[in-house]
Design a protein around this motif. Structure first.
Motif, short mmCIF file in Angstrom:
data_model
loop_
_atom_site.label_atom_id
_atom_site.label_comp_id
_atom_site.label_asym_id
_atom_site.label_seq_id
_atom_site.Cartn_x
_atom_site.Cartn_y
_atom_site.Cartn_z
N VAL A 103 22.10 -2.87 -39.12
CA VAL A 103 23.52 -3.16 -39.28
C VAL A 103 24.04 -2.61 -40.61
O VAL A 103 25.16 -2.08 -40.69
CB VAL A 103 23.78 -4.67 -39.17
N SER A 104 23.24 -2.72 -41.66
CA SER A 104 23.65 -2.21 -42.97
C SER A 104 23.93 -0.71 -42.90
O SER A 104 24.94 -0.22 -43.43
CB SER A 104 22.55 -2.49 -44.01
N ILE A 105 23.05 0.03 -42.25
CA ILE A 105 23.24 1.48 -42.13
C ILE A 105 24.41 1.79 -41.22
O ILE A 105 25.25 2.65 -41.51
CB ILE A 105 21.95 2.14 -41.60
N TYR A 106 24.50 1.07 -40.11
CA TYR A 106 25.52 1.33 -39.09
C TYR A 106 26.93 1.13 -39.66
O TYR A 106 27.84 1.91 -39.38
CB TYR A 106 25.30 0.38 -37.91
N MET A 107 27.12 0.06 -40.44
CA MET A 107 28.45 -0.31 -40.89
C MET A 107 28.82 0.23 -42.27
O MET A 107 30.00 0.44 -42.56
CB MET A 107 28.59 -1.84 -40.89
N PHE A 108 27.84 0.42 -43.14
CA PHE A 108 28.16 0.75 -44.53
C PHE A 108 27.91 2.21 -44.90
O PHE A 108 28.46 2.69 -45.89
CB PHE A 108 27.36 -0.15 -45.49
N ALA A 109 27.06 2.90 -44.15
CA ALA A 109 26.71 4.28 -44.52
C ALA A 109 27.57 5.27 -43.74
O ALA A 109 27.97 5.02 -42.60
CB ALA A 109 25.23 4.54 -44.24
N HIS A 110 27.87 6.40 -44.36
CA HIS A 110 28.59 7.48 -43.67
C HIS A 110 27.54 8.40 -43.06
O HIS A 110 26.91 9.20 -43.76
CB HIS A 110 29.48 8.23 -44.67
N ILE A 111 27.35 8.27 -41.76
CA ILE A 111 26.27 8.98 -41.09
C ILE A 111 26.80 9.81 -39.94
O ILE A 111 27.90 9.57 -39.43
CB ILE A 111 25.19 8.00 -40.58
N ASP A 112 25.99 10.75 -39.53
CA ASP A 112 26.34 11.63 -38.41
C ASP A 112 26.43 10.82 -37.12
O ASP A 112 25.70 9.84 -36.93
CB ASP A 112 25.28 12.73 -38.29
N MET A 113 27.30 11.23 -36.21
CA MET A 113 27.49 10.49 -34.96
C MET A 113 26.24 10.49 -34.09
O MET A 113 26.01 9.56 -33.31
CB MET A 113 28.66 11.09 -34.18
N THR A 114 25.40 11.50 -34.24
CA THR A 114 24.14 11.53 -33.49
C THR A 114 23.21 10.43 -33.97
O THR A 114 22.55 9.75 -33.17
CB THR A 114 23.45 12.90 -33.63
N ILE A 115 23.15 10.25 -35.29
CA ILE A 115 22.33 9.18 -35.86
C ILE A 115 22.89 7.83 -35.45
O ILE A 115 22.16 6.89 -35.14
CB ILE A 115 22.27 9.30 -37.39
N LEU A 116 24.21 7.75 -35.43
CA LEU A 116 24.87 6.50 -35.00
C LEU A 116 24.46 6.13 -33.58
O LEU A 116 24.27 4.96 -33.26
CB LEU A 116 26.38 6.68 -35.09
N LEU A 117 24.30 7.14 -32.75
CA LEU A 117 23.88 6.91 -31.37
C LEU A 117 22.49 6.27 -31.33
O LEU A 117 22.24 5.32 -30.58
CB LEU A 117 23.88 8.23 -30.61
N GLY A 118 21.56 6.81 -32.15
CA GLY A 118 20.21 6.26 -32.20
C GLY A 118 20.20 4.84 -32.75
O GLY A 118 19.45 3.98 -32.27
N LEU A 119 21.03 4.60 -33.78
CA LEU A 119 21.10 3.26 -34.35
C LEU A 119 21.65 2.26 -33.33
O LEU A 119 21.27 1.09 -33.33
CB LEU A 119 21.98 3.26 -35.59
N GLY A 120 22.53 2.74 -32.45
CA GLY A 120 23.06 1.87 -31.41
C GLY A 120 21.96 1.36 -30.48
O GLY A 120 22.01 0.22 -30.01
#
Length: 429
Positions: free
Chosen positions: A301-318
């Motif tokens: 959750v910390s990475i998902y909400m607070f970090a500016h990350i690539d949408m592909t990485i966001l998909l994996g975090l989901g």
């Protein structure tokens, strides 16, 4: 061909499994319709974010009332009868949401729908915990909770179809009307699923409603710790369930089609998480597995909400977000069922799970209010991590009853041992 633990189940255990899995799946379908429709309702009915948060929270408060109430009724009248009633209840009030046109019309309907959803989740979990052999209980009972992901997937798949054929101002009503379909499951439960042997063995004097029984000196500490644990886990989960679709639409700017794709990955994680939790918890214990999943979820959750990350990485975090979230929720009713004797098992599990839902339901509303003063993602992440921290502290104190023989703890000697919190009863893996 062997299918893992499923091949080791008896025909009776399999029928019970599918009834509980089906009930949880279809009730999940009904409950997740609201989260998917929230962005539409904000526009069509001119609701504010605070209104949306309140509607999310009032349903969860209803689930607290319903879970405990249904638990006490199940200890009195049986698991099967109460389970049938809760499935019908959820289907009816989801259907009624199709006729609402304002915040004040939605408010009582959402509350009443929550009563049925909370009741079915608790009674189904107690039934499956009593029906399955101890060596497989963790894996089987946790996997039932993966029905949440299946139900979410059904509602998510139906959404673009409904909105393709109907205009938006009509489609959301039709989407809620679909919620009447779970009522068909009642026929299967009534015809093919037997009452649990543990409940049938209770004497008529033991089958009674006693609100105070779970607060006696013997059970008070277990009840308190379990309720705090559930509050922390559900608080974080409900923030994500309630606000993630809106966060993706409004903060990330994703269209409905893309939002559905990202949520689908999250749902796949929710499907896998309970199976992973069940396997690990049967090996190392319920409490340690809760702590492992809570720390992991807080990091994600910390990475998902607070970090500016690539949408592909966001998909994996989901995917990870859904897996840890699904795993944590899947373990609660089972862990609580193992801590109480049969005569008050549904009462105890119902209270702890349901009041955990109730206290956790404050979080979506809190995020709604806080998002008026800060970025929605920051509000979601901050409140979710705080909830996970509360759950972690409670998990440290949770008695370990992993794999306990549920019939054994019905004896006075075994219950005294269980109340001591220093026991670990295992029957194998």
């Amino acid at each position: 061909m062997r299918l893992g633990w499923y091949s080791d189940l008896t025909p009776k255990e399999r029928r019970t499994y599918w009834a509980c899995f089906g009930g949880f799946t279809l009730d999940s379908m009904d409950s997740t319709i609201y989260a998917l429709m929230m962005p539409v309702l904000l526009t069509v009915l001119s609701l504010s974010k605070s209104d949306a948060g309140m509607l999310g929270s009032v349903s969860l408060i209803g689930s607290a009332v319903g879970g405990w109430g249904a638990g006490m009724l199940a200890d009195r009248y049986g698991r099967i009868k109460v389970m049938q009633g809760t499935v019908l209840w959820v289907a009816t009030f989801t259907f009624m949401a199709a006729f609402c046109s304002s915040f004040w019309a939605f408010l009582p309907v959402r509350f009443l729908q929550g009563i049925g959803y909370g009741g079915e989740a608790v009674v189904g979990a107690v039934l499956i915990s009593e029906a399955i052999k101890p060596a497989l209980r963790g894996r089987v009972a946790a996997s039932v909770q993966s029905g949440y992901a299946v139900g979410y997937a059904i509602s998510l798949a139906a959404m673009p179809v409904v909105f393709y054929f109907l205009p938006e101002d009509v489609a959301w009503r039709a989407f809620f009307a679909i919620g009447l379909l779970p009522a068909l499951l009642v026929w299967f439960i009534r015809r093919l699923v037997p009452e649990s042997d543990a409940f049938n063995k209770l004497s008529s004097q033991s089958k009674k409603i006693d609100i105070r029984s779970i607060f006696t000196a013997e059970h008070r500490r277990v009840t308190l710790i379990s309720t705090v644990l559930a509050s922390g886990i559900f608080g974080g989960a409900y923030i994500m369930i309630t606000w993630l679709p809106t966060y993706m639409r409004l903060s990330l700017g994703l269209p409905i089609a893309s939002t559905s794709g990202y949520l689908a990955v999250n749902i796949v994680g929710s499907l896998l998480g309970p199976f992973i939790y069940g396997l690990i918890s049967d090996k190392i214990g319920r409490g340690k597995t809760f702590m492992l999943f809570l720390v992991s979820q807080a990091i994600v959750v910390s990475i998902y909400m607070f970090a500016h990350i690539d949408m592909t990485i966001l998909l994996g975090l989901g995917l990870l977000l859904g897996a840890f979230q699904g795993g944590l929720a899947s373990g609660l009713p089972l862990a609580f069922s193992e801590l109480y004797p049969t005569r008050i098992r549904a009462n105890g599990a119902g209270f702890c799970t349901s009041f955990g839902r109730g206290f956790g339901s404050i979080m979506p509303a809190a995020v709604g209010f806080a998002s008026g003063h800060m970025d929605l993602g920051i509000a979601m992440g901050s409140f979710a991590i705080g909830s996970y921290a509360i759950g972690f502290i409670a998990a440290l104190c949770l008695p370990d009853a992993t794999g306990v023989d549920l019939e054994a703890i019905d004896s006075n000697a075994a219950r005294d041992t269980a109340a001591d919190t220093n026991f670990v009863v295992r029957t194998g893996h």
